[in-house]
Write a protein that holds these residues in place. Structure first.
Motif, PDB file in Angstrom:
ATOM      1  N   LYS A   9      49.041  31.435  27.583  1.00  0.00           N
ATOM      2  CA  LYS A   9      48.732  32.776  27.094  1.00  0.00           C
ATOM      3  C   LYS A   9      47.976  32.707  25.770  1.00  0.00           C
ATOM      4  CE  LYS A   9      52.671  35.080  29.226  1.00  0.00           C
ATOM      5  NZ  LYS A   9      53.865  35.897  28.985  1.00  0.00           N
ATOM      6  N   PRO A  23      46.951  33.943  31.691  1.00  0.00           N
ATOM      7  CA  PRO A  23      46.040  33.344  32.672  1.00  0.00           C
ATOM      8  C   PRO A  23      46.459  33.678  34.106  1.00  0.00           C
ATOM      9  CG  PRO A  23      47.441  31.652  31.706  1.00  0.00           C
ATOM     10  CD  PRO A  23      47.731  32.928  30.983  1.00  0.00           C
ATOM     11  N   ASN A  49      39.140  31.082  34.550  1.00  0.00           N
ATOM     12  CA  ASN A  49      38.809  31.856  33.354  1.00  0.00           C
ATOM     13  C   ASN A  49      39.175  33.335  33.473  1.00  0.00           C
ATOM     14  OD1 ASN A  49      37.632  29.894  31.561  1.00  0.00           O
ATOM     15  ND2 ASN A  49      36.001  29.706  33.080  1.00  0.00           N
ATOM     16  N   TYR A  61      41.885  36.335  33.122  1.00  0.00           N
ATOM     17  CA  TYR A  61      43.109  36.653  32.395  1.00  0.00           C
ATOM     18  C   TYR A  61      43.498  38.108  32.605  1.00  0.00           C
ATOM     19  CZ  TYR A  61      42.926  32.293  29.768  1.00  0.00           C
ATOM     20  OH  TYR A  61      42.941  30.973  29.410  1.00  0.00           O
TER      21      TYR A  61
END
Length: 123
Positions: A47, A74, A78, A80
């Motif tokens: 995180k 995550p 890539n 999030y």
């Protein structure tokens, strides 16, 4: 002006660079936003915590300035999930006199520098 306003809307985010973002808004914030990262920290489990400042300006010139905390979790590579709490520090126009905080949640694609968020709350 009412004593409170329900927050709702979406944000389409585009990175200017690693610390600055331009945002197109819909809903109660119909207009634009400038966001700036003022601090960051890596947390357990991949995180990331970000300290931010946001400058919301609506099409009629009303504005909110906020100091914020965002936690990015995550999901894959890539991508999030972003959860942010916005704390109002200054307000004007139709937001004048309003205080408090509101939240957003959504997704950020770090590899492309884009994201989308949904806002909710009452101030």
């Amino acid at each position: 002006m009412s004593e409170t306003i329900s927050i709702g809307g979406t944000a389409n985010i585009r990175a200017i660079d690693e610390s600055n973002f331009s945002v197109a808004m819909t809903g109660v914030f119909d207009g634009g936003v400038y966001a700036k990262v003022t601090g960051s920290e890596d947390l357990p489990d991949g995180k990331k915590k970000y300290d931010l400042k946001h400058y919301f300006v609506t099409n009629d010139g009303s504005y909110l300035y906020t100091d914020d905390t965002s936690i990015h979790t995550p999901v894959e590579d890539n991508l999030y999930m972003a959860q942010t709490e916005y704390n109002i520090v200054e307000a004007g126009g139709k937001f004048k006199g309003l205080k408090g905080s509101f939240k957003s949640w959504g997704a950020m694609d770090y590899s492309r520098g884009v994201g989308v968020l949904c806002f909710e709350g009452e101030i």
